[in-house]
Design a protein around this motif. Structure first.
Motif, PDB file in Angstrom:
ATOM      1  N   ALA A  63      -1.378  -1.720   0.464  1.00 57.05           N
ATOM      2  CA  ALA A  63      -2.787  -1.603   0.856  1.00 57.05           C
ATOM      3  C   ALA A  63      -3.662  -1.258  -0.345  1.00 57.05           C
ATOM      4  O   ALA A  63      -4.787  -1.758  -0.480  1.00 57.05           O
ATOM      5  CB  ALA A  63      -2.941  -0.535   1.943  1.00 57.05           C
ATOM      6  N   GLY A  64      -3.146  -0.417  -1.240  1.00 62.34           N
ATOM      7  CA  GLY A  64      -3.923  -0.031  -2.413  1.00 62.34           C
ATOM      8  C   GLY A  64      -4.201  -1.186  -3.341  1.00 62.34           C
ATOM      9  O   GLY A  64      -5.330  -1.382  -3.804  1.00 62.34           O
ATOM     10  N   VAL A  65      -3.171  -2.000  -3.616  1.00 61.38           N
ATOM     11  CA  VAL A  65      -3.337  -3.148  -4.497  1.00 61.38           C
ATOM     12  C   VAL A  65      -4.308  -4.162  -3.894  1.00 61.38           C
ATOM     13  O   VAL A  65      -5.066  -4.822  -4.613  1.00 61.38           O
ATOM     14  CB  VAL A  65      -1.962  -3.793  -4.785  1.00 61.38           C
ATOM     15  CG1 VAL A  65      -2.120  -5.198  -5.342  1.00 61.38           C
ATOM     16  CG2 VAL A  65      -1.172  -2.926  -5.758  1.00 61.38           C
ATOM     17  N   HIS A  66      -4.332  -4.261  -2.552  1.00 58.77           N
ATOM     18  CA  HIS A  66      -5.264  -5.174  -1.888  1.00 58.77           C
ATOM     19  C   HIS A  66      -6.632  -4.528  -1.643  1.00 58.77           C
ATOM     20  O   HIS A  66      -7.476  -5.112  -0.967  1.00 58.77           O
ATOM     21  CB  HIS A  66      -4.669  -5.663  -0.568  1.00 58.77           C
ATOM     22  CG  HIS A  66      -3.627  -6.718  -0.736  1.00 58.77           C
ATOM     23  ND1 HIS A  66      -3.923  -8.023  -1.066  1.00 58.77           N
ATOM     24  CD2 HIS A  66      -2.270  -6.675  -0.643  1.00 58.77           C
ATOM     25  CE1 HIS A  66      -2.816  -8.735  -1.155  1.00 58.77           C
ATOM     26  NE2 HIS A  66      -1.784  -7.942  -0.911  1.00 58.77           N
ATOM     27  N   GLN A  67      -6.828  -3.336  -2.185  1.00 54.26           N
ATOM     28  CA  GLN A  67      -8.122  -2.638  -2.142  1.00 54.26           C
ATOM     29  C   GLN A  67      -8.559  -2.313  -0.707  1.00 54.26           C
ATOM     30  O   GLN A  67      -9.726  -2.413  -0.363  1.00 54.26           O
ATOM     31  CB  GLN A  67      -9.206  -3.468  -2.863  1.00 54.26           C
ATOM     32  CG  GLN A  67      -8.834  -3.908  -4.263  1.00 54.26           C
ATOM     33  CD  GLN A  67      -8.433  -2.734  -5.155  1.00 54.26           C
ATOM     34  OE1 GLN A  67      -9.182  -1.774  -5.305  1.00 54.26           O
ATOM     35  NE2 GLN A  67      -7.257  -2.807  -5.755  1.00 54.26           N
ATOM     36  N   TRP A  68      -7.616  -1.877   0.127  1.00 53.98           N
ATOM     37  CA  TRP A  68      -7.933  -1.521   1.509  1.00 53.98           C
ATOM     38  C   TRP A  68      -8.043  -0.011   1.702  1.00 53.98           C
ATOM     39  O   TRP A  68      -8.328   0.433   2.816  1.00 53.98           O
ATOM     40  CB  TRP A  68      -6.846  -2.041   2.463  1.00 53.98           C
ATOM     41  CG  TRP A  68      -6.688  -3.529   2.466  1.00 53.98           C
ATOM     42  CD1 TRP A  68      -7.580  -4.465   2.013  1.00 53.98           C
ATOM     43  CD2 TRP A  68      -5.551  -4.255   2.953  1.00 53.98           C
ATOM     44  NE1 TRP A  68      -7.086  -5.722   2.177  1.00 53.98           N
ATOM     45  CE2 TRP A  68      -5.835  -5.645   2.761  1.00 53.98           C
ATOM     46  CE3 TRP A  68      -4.348  -3.897   3.545  1.00 53.98           C
ATOM     47  CZ2 TRP A  68      -4.937  -6.641   3.122  1.00 53.98           C
ATOM     48  CZ3 TRP A  68      -3.450  -4.892   3.906  1.00 53.98           C
ATOM     49  CH2 TRP A  68      -3.742  -6.245   3.698  1.00 53.98           C
ATOM     50  N   MET A  69      -7.808   0.768   0.641  1.00 55.01           N
ATOM     51  CA  MET A  69      -7.737   2.223   0.811  1.00 55.01           C
ATOM     52  C   MET A  69      -9.029   2.949   0.462  1.00 55.01           C
ATOM     53  O   MET A  69      -9.126   4.156   0.657  1.00 55.01           O
ATOM     54  CB  MET A  69      -6.596   2.788  -0.051  1.00 55.01           C
ATOM     55  CG  MET A  69      -5.228   2.221   0.267  1.00 55.01           C
ATOM     56  SD  MET A  69      -4.641   2.674   1.905  1.00 55.01           S
ATOM     57  CE  MET A  69      -4.344   4.419   1.689  1.00 55.01           C
ATOM     58  N   LEU A  75      -9.464   6.642  -1.152  1.00 53.01           N
ATOM     59  CA  LEU A  75      -8.164   7.295  -1.016  1.00 53.01           C
ATOM     60  C   LEU A  75      -7.060   6.526  -1.739  1.00 53.01           C
ATOM     61  O   LEU A  75      -5.882   6.814  -1.551  1.00 53.01           O
ATOM     62  CB  LEU A  75      -7.808   7.428   0.471  1.00 53.01           C
ATOM     63  CG  LEU A  75      -8.738   8.312   1.314  1.00 53.01           C
ATOM     64  CD1 LEU A  75      -8.304   8.277   2.774  1.00 53.01           C
ATOM     65  CD2 LEU A  75      -8.750   9.739   0.793  1.00 53.01           C
ATOM     66  N   TRP A  76      -7.437   5.558  -2.575  1.00 57.74           N
ATOM     67  CA  TRP A  76      -6.446   4.689  -3.209  1.00 57.74           C
ATOM     68  C   TRP A  76      -5.399   5.466  -4.004  1.00 57.74           C
ATOM     69  O   TRP A  76      -4.220   5.133  -3.991  1.00 57.74           O
ATOM     70  CB  TRP A  76      -7.129   3.647  -4.096  1.00 57.74           C
ATOM     71  CG  TRP A  76      -7.866   4.197  -5.281  1.00 57.74           C
ATOM     72  CD1 TRP A  76      -9.154   4.634  -5.310  1.00 57.74           C
ATOM     73  CD2 TRP A  76      -7.370   4.364  -6.613  1.00 57.74           C
ATOM     74  NE1 TRP A  76      -9.506   5.066  -6.560  1.00 57.74           N
ATOM     75  CE2 TRP A  76      -8.424   4.905  -7.389  1.00 57.74           C
ATOM     76  CE3 TRP A  76      -6.151   4.110  -7.229  1.00 57.74           C
ATOM     77  CZ2 TRP A  76      -8.281   5.210  -8.743  1.00 57.74           C
ATOM     78  CZ3 TRP A  76      -6.008   4.394  -8.580  1.00 57.74           C
ATOM     79  CH2 TRP A  76      -7.068   4.930  -9.319  1.00 57.74           C
ATOM     80  N   SER A  77      -5.811   6.517  -4.720  1.00 55.05           N
ATOM     81  CA  SER A  77      -4.846   7.243  -5.542  1.00 55.05           C
ATOM     82  C   SER A  77      -4.072   8.293  -4.748  1.00 55.05           C
ATOM     83  O   SER A  77      -3.066   8.821  -5.231  1.00 55.05           O
ATOM     84  CB  SER A  77      -5.554   7.913  -6.725  1.00 55.05           C
ATOM     85  OG  SER A  77      -6.460   8.905  -6.282  1.00 55.05           O
ATOM     86  N   TRP A  78      -4.521   8.595  -3.538  1.00 54.13           N
ATOM     87  CA  TRP A  78      -3.846   9.604  -2.713  1.00 54.13           C
ATOM     88  C   TRP A  78      -2.802   8.987  -1.797  1.00 54.13           C
ATOM     89  O   TRP A  78      -1.681   9.475  -1.701  1.00 54.13           O
ATOM     90  CB  TRP A  78      -4.866  10.405  -1.900  1.00 54.13           C
ATOM     91  CG  TRP A  78      -5.482  11.503  -2.708  1.00 54.13           C
ATOM     92  CD1 TRP A  78      -6.628  11.442  -3.430  1.00 54.13           C
ATOM     93  CD2 TRP A  78      -4.940  12.807  -2.911  1.00 54.13           C
ATOM     94  NE1 TRP A  78      -6.851  12.636  -4.076  1.00 54.13           N
ATOM     95  CE2 TRP A  78      -5.828  13.491  -3.769  1.00 54.13           C
ATOM     96  CE3 TRP A  78      -3.809  13.468  -2.451  1.00 54.13           C
ATOM     97  CZ2 TRP A  78      -5.608  14.802  -4.175  1.00 54.13           C
ATOM     98  CZ3 TRP A  78      -3.575  14.775  -2.852  1.00 54.13           C
ATOM     99  CH2 TRP A  78      -4.466  15.427  -3.704  1.00 54.13           C
ATOM    100  N   PHE A  79      -3.168   7.918  -1.113  1.00 56.10           N
ATOM    101  CA  PHE A  79      -2.247   7.314  -0.169  1.00 56.10           C
ATOM    102  C   PHE A  79      -1.905   5.871  -0.529  1.00 56.10           C
ATOM    103  O   PHE A  79      -1.095   5.249   0.153  1.00 56.10           O
ATOM    104  CB  PHE A  79      -2.832   7.368   1.246  1.00 56.10           C
ATOM    105  CG  PHE A  79      -2.992   8.760   1.772  1.00 56.10           C
ATOM    106  CD1 PHE A  79      -1.913   9.423   2.329  1.00 56.10           C
ATOM    107  CD2 PHE A  79      -4.216   9.423   1.692  1.00 56.10           C
ATOM    108  CE1 PHE A  79      -2.048  10.724   2.806  1.00 56.10           C
ATOM    109  CE2 PHE A  79      -4.359  10.713   2.164  1.00 56.10           C
ATOM    110  CZ  PHE A  79      -3.271  11.370   2.728  1.00 56.10           C
ATOM    111  N   GLY A  80      -2.516   5.340  -1.580  1.00 57.53           N
ATOM    112  CA  GLY A  80      -2.257   3.972  -1.995  1.00 57.53           C
ATOM    113  C   GLY A  80      -1.334   3.915  -3.194  1.00 57.53           C
ATOM    114  O   GLY A  80      -0.190   4.359  -3.143  1.00 57.53           O
ATOM    115  N   ASP A  81      -1.849   3.395  -4.290  1.00 61.06           N
ATOM    116  CA  ASP A  81      -1.059   3.153  -5.488  1.00 61.06           C
ATOM    117  C   ASP A  81      -1.765   3.811  -6.667  1.00 61.06           C
ATOM    118  O   ASP A  81      -2.845   3.391  -7.074  1.00 61.06           O
ATOM    119  CB  ASP A  81      -0.933   1.641  -5.707  1.00 61.06           C
ATOM    120  CG  ASP A  81      -0.027   1.290  -6.881  1.00 61.06           C
ATOM    121  OD1 ASP A  81       0.398   2.209  -7.599  1.00 61.06           O
ATOM    122  OD2 ASP A  81       0.249   0.101  -7.073  1.00 61.06           O
TER     123      ASP A  81
END
Length: 766
Positions: free
Chosen positions: A384-390, A393-399
Motif C-alpha cells: 500500500a505504501g509503494v502505491h501511495q495509499w497510506m 502514515l506511509w512511514s508508520w504502517f507502509g514502507d
C-alpha cells in the motif's frame, strides 16, 4: 567412565573484555560519523545569489526517495537495489558532462567530440577543479553552486521526470510513477546534494565526503591513496591472524568439536516432544511457506533484470512493480529465517531446562499469532505504501523505504516487542538450569545470545526519514551486520552446541568452549568490521582504516568452519568407547545442512566476502552483481541453511520412526535441490555478471556499469536468462519438497499423541 572437563574462566573473561573493547571502538567511530557526515546546507544558491533549493527541499527529496521505494530500485552511494541506476552517480556524471560543455565553451571549444587529447586534458582538469572545490560556508550554512552546477540542476529535473515514465528504462517502476513537479524538484535536490557530497573535497582533505566514490574520472573522482594503503595492510592482518589461529589449533588439540568419551546417552529422542515443542511446528510450517513465497518473488525480481517492460507479455509493473517485489524478497528472507531461529529457540528451551513451564504452549501460540500479524500486516503495508495509499502514515504502517529495514515504524515496534516476549518465554523454560547444573554455562550462553537479538534491533529506532543519509546508513548496518551477521549467527552456534549436547555427542564443556571460541573469532573481527559497509557513505578515512583491517580478519573464522563441516561428519560416525556400538544419530539431514553451512560460509562469506571487502575492490565493485553474488551465497547458504537445519531437527524430533521415512525423502530432495540450485545461480549468473560489470566500471566509470545501456546489452541480457535454470531447480526441487515435508509433519502431529519428558523417563525406567 565419562571424562571430566573443567572450562577455564579465562574463556568467559576474554570474551567479555574483547566484546567491551570492540564496542568502545565502534562507539567511537559512531560518534565520529555525526561530526563528519556531509553537511546539509540551509540554502543552495547560484552564482547570482538566487536560491536554487533549501535544506527542507533536500530532506523532502529524501522522503520522496523513501516513500516511493526508490532504494529498492536503485542505489545511493552504492547502497540499495541493483535494478535501476545509482542515483548519485548518474546525477554526478550528467553534472560532469554539463560542466565539460561549459568549460569547453569558455575556452572556445564548442565541439567536445572533436577535442584533441591535449585539449581534453585541459577541459577535464578544469572540470575536476570546478567540482572538487568546496564552496560550502559553515558560518552561513550556504552552499554556492557554480553556473554549470546551477544549470545542470535545472536541466536534470527534466531528465529525472523522463526516467519515471517508462518501466523498460527505469527497471520496472510503474508508468509515469512520479509525476508531481514539486516532488520531482525535491527529489532532484536530494540527488544534487548526494552528488555534491560525492565529489567536493572534505574540508582540509584532498578527497570527498564519500572518499571519492563513485568512480568517475570525468568528474575527477578516482581512488584515494587510503583505499590502496589500507587494502594492502588488511592483507597483513589477515595473514597474521590466520597464522595465530592455526598455531592455536595446532598447539591446543582441545579446540573445536570433540566427541565426548564414555557412554553416549541422548537426552532427546525422536517422537518425544512436549506440548510447547509440538506447538512450534506451526512456526516451521509457516517458515517453509514464507520461504516459497520469497523464492517466487525473487524469481520475479530477477525477471525485471532480464525483461523490465514485460513479464511474458504482462505489464507486471502496474500491479507488482520491481521495488515492491524486491522489498518483499528481502523482507520475506529476513522473516522466514528469523522466524525459524525464534521457533528453534522455543523448541530447544524445554529440552535445555528440562522444564515445561505452566501455560508455555498458550504463550507460544500467542507469539505465533503476533508474528503472523506482523508479517502479513507489514507486507500489505509495504504494498500500500509503494502505491501511495497510506497518506501521511506511509512511514508508520507502509514502507519506510530503507533497504532491509523497509517495514513501517509501527511494525518494527511490534516486532521488537515480539522478540522481547520470545526472550521471556525462553527464560521461563531455561531458568532451572541457569545455576548449579552441569549445563549452566551453556544455558547462560544461549540466553545471552538470545537477549542480544532484541537488543541489537534497537538501533533501527535511532533515525527517521528526515535523518542525514550518512547517519542512517550507520545505524542501518548496526542492525544488518551486528544483528544478522554476528549475533544471530552466535545464537545459532549456541543452538547447534546445545543440540550436540542434548544428543549426548559432546560434553557441555566442549560445547561451551566452541561457543566462546566462535564469539572471540566472529565478534572480535566482526564488530569493528561492521564498518566495511561505511567506506563510502560519508564517513572519514579513519573508519575505513580500522574497518578494513578488522573486516579482513573475518575470513579466519569462516575458513575454520570447513573444519566444522568435517567434525560434523566425524561426530556422527563414531563408536561408543564403553560398549563399542556405533553411535546412532537420527538427525542425519540436520547435520548435512550444517555441513552445507560450513561450505557456503567459506565460499559465500569467506571467498566472495573477502573478494569485495577490501576498500580498493569495494570502491569499484559496490553495487555491482558481485554484491548480490556474495549476499545470495552467504545469506542463503549460511543463515538460510542454518534455519533449515533447525527446521529439519524439529521435524525429526516430533516424528516417530515409523513415519519419518515418508518425510525424509522430501528432505533429501530439498537438500540437493537447494544446494545445486544456489550453486547454479552463482556460477551461471551472479559471479560472471559481477565480473563483467566490475570490468565495465574500470573501463567506463561506475555510472555506466549501473546504467540501462549496460544492463540491457546483449551479453548481460543473455546472462540474466541463463539464471533461469538455477532458479527453477532451487524453487521446484529445493523449496517445494521442503514445503511438502513441513505440511506432512504438521498434519502428522494430529495422529501422534503428546509424549512428555516425564512419560519418557517413566518408560525408560520400566
Amino acid at each position: 567412565m565419562d571424562e571430566v572437563e573443567i572450562l577455564s574462566p579465562w574463556w568467559r573473561r576474554s570474551a567479555v573484555v574483547m566484546i567491551v573493547a570492540c564496542f568502545c571502538v565502534l562507539g567511537w567511530l559512531t560518534k565520529l560519523t555525526y561530526s563528519g557526515a556531509p553537511p546539509i546546507p540551509e540554502r543552495v544558491v547560484g552564482p547570482d545569489g538566487a536560491v536554487l533549493f533549501t535544506d527542507r527541499d533536500i530532506t523532502a527529496g529524501q522522503q520522496v526517495f523513501l516513500r516511493y521505494g526508490l532504494m529498492e530500485n536503485g542505489t545511493l552511494w552504492g547502497h540499495g537495489a541493483y535494478i535501476g541506476p545509482d542515483f548519485s552517480a548518474d546525477y554526478l556524471h550528467t553534472l560532469a558532462l554539463d560542466a565539460e560543455e561549459t568549460v569547453a565553451e569558455r575556452h572556445g571549444l564548442v565541439m567536445q567530440a572533436a577535442l584533441r587529447p591535449s585539449q581534453r586534458l585541459i577541459v577535464n582538469a578544469e572540470v575536476a577543479r570546478l567540482l572538487k572545490q568546496n564552496r560550502y560556508d559553515p558560518a552561513s550554512k550556504t552552499l554556492t553552486f557554480t553556473e554549470a552546477e546551477a544549470a545542470s540542476f535545472q536541466r536534470q529535473i527534466g531528465l529525472w521526470t523522463k526516467y519515471f515514465k517508462d518501466p523498460e528504462n527505469n527497471g520496472g517502476l510503474p508508468h509515469n510513477y512520479l509525476r508531481d513537479s514539486a516532488q520531482l524538484r525535491e527529489l532532484t535536490s536530494f540527488f544534487a546534494w548526494a552528488a555534491w557530497a560525492s565529489v567536493t573535497d572534505r574540508p582540509g582533505c584532498n578527497y570527498s565526503y564519500t572518499n571519492n566514490f563513485p568512480y568517475d574520472p570525468a568528474a575527477g573522482n578516482t581512488p584515494t591513496s587510503g583505499a590502496v594503503l589500507w587494502s594492502a595492510l588488511s592483507l597483513i592482518t589477515l595473514l597474521g591472524a590466520t597464522a595465530a589461529v592455526l598455531f592455536a589449533f595446532g598447539r591446543f588439540d582441545f579446540l573445536g568439536w570433540r566427541r565426548r568419551r564414555g557412554h553416549v546417552h541422548p537426552k532427546m529422542l525422536p517422537g518425544v516432544a512436549t506440548p510447547s515443542q509440538r506447538a512450534t511446528i506451526k512456526y516451521f510450517t509457516v517458515v517453509a511457506l514464507l520461504f516459497l513465497a520469497q523464492a517466487l518473488v525473487g524469481g520475479g525480481t530477477a525477471h525485471y533484470r532480464a525483461s523490465a517492460g514485460s513479464f511474458y507479455g504482462i505489464d507486471l509493473s502496474a500491479i507488482l512493480p520491481s521495488q515492491i517485489l524486491r522489498t518483499w524478497h528481502l523482507q520475506l528472507a529476513i522473516f522466514w529465517i528469523a522466524a525459524s531461529y525464534v521457533a528453534g529457540g522455543l523448541f530447544l528451551a524445554p529440552a535445555i531446562g528440562e522444564n515445561e513451564p505452566r501455560a508455555q504452549t498458550l504463550w507460544v501460540n500467542v507469539l505465533f499469532v503476533a508474528l503472523v500479524l506482523i508479517v502479513v500486516g507489514s507486507l500489505l503495508g509495504e504494498f500500500a505504501g509503494v502505491h501511495q495509499w497510506m497518506g501521511r502514515l506511509w512511514s508508520w504502517f507502509g514502507d519506510q523505504g530503507w533497504e532491509y529495514l523497509d517495514l513501517g515504524r509501527a511494525w518494527q515496534m511490534m516486532l521488537a516487542a515480539g522478540l522481547v516476549l520470545w526472550v521471556v518465554l525462553l527464560y521461563r523454560a531455561i531458568a532451572p538450569r541457569l545455576r548449579g547444573h552441569e549445563s549452566s554455562e551453556l544455558s547462560a550462553l544461549f540466553m545471552a545470545a538470545a537477549v542480544a537479538i532484541p537488543v541489537f534491533y534497537v538501533p533501527a529506532f535511532f533515525y527517521n526519514t528526515a535523518s542525514n543519509f550518512a547517519v542512517v546508513d550507520l545505524w542501518r548496518f548496526w542492525v544488518i551486520h551486528l544483528w544478522v551477521e554476528n549475533f544471530l549467527e552466535l545464537f545459532v552456534t549456541c543452538a547447534v552446541a546445545i543440540i550436540f549436547y542434548q544428543l549426548g555427542i559432546v560434553s557441555t564443556t566442549t560445547a561451551s568452549r566452541v561457543v566462546y571460541l566462535d564469539a572471540l573469532l566472529y565478534l572480535g573481527s566482526g564488530i569493528i568490521g561492521t564498518g566495511h559497509h561505511w567506506y563510502f557513505t560519508g564517513q572519514a578515512q579513519l573508519t575505513m582504516s580500522l574497518s578494513a583491517v578488522f573486516s579482513a580478519m573475518e575470513v579466519v573464522p569462516l575458513t575454520l568452519l570447513t573444519l566444522d563441516a568435517w567434525d560434523f561428519v566425524a561426530l556422527t560416525r563414531g563408536r561408543c568407547d564403553i560398549c563399542g556400538k556405533d553411535i546412532s544419530v537420527p538427525h542425519r539431514w540436520t547435520f548435512y545442512f550444517l555441513m552445507a553451512v560450513g561450505v557456503w560460509n567459506f565460499v559465500g562469506a569467506g571467498v566472495f566476502g573477502f573478494l569485495i571487502n577490501m576498500p580498493i575492490v569495494s570502491y569499484f565493485e559496490i553495487g555491482t552483481m558481485l554484491t548480490p553474488n556474495h549476499a545470495h551465497a552467504a545469506f542463503m547458504g549460511v543463515f538460510g541453511m542454518l534455519a533449515i537445519a533447525l527446521m529439519v531437527f524439529a521435524f525429526r524430533q516430533v516424528t516417530p520412526d515409523e513415519r519419518w521415512h515418508d518425510t525424509e525423502k522430501y528432505i533429501r530432495i530439498s537438500f540437493w535441490g537447494l544446494n545445486v540450485g544456489l550453486a547454479m545461480m552463482v556460477v551461471s549468473n551472479l559471479f560472471p555478471g559481477g565480473v563483467l560489470q566490475l570490468y565495465d566500471v574500470l573501463q567506463n566509470g561506475y555510472w555506466h556499469a549501473r546504467s540501462a545501456a549496460f544492463g540491457h546489452s546483449p551479453l548481460m541480457h543473455a546472462l540474466e536468462w541463463a539464471r533461469l535454470p538455477g532458479d527453477l531447480v532451487f524453487i521446484f526441487v529445493g523449496v517445494v519438497p521442503l514445503v511438502i515435508a513441513a505440511l506432512k509433519t504438521f498434519f502428522g502431529l494430529y495422529r501422534t499423541p503428546d509424549i512428555t519428558r516425564e512419560q519418557e523417563i517413566a518408560g525408560e525406567a520400566a
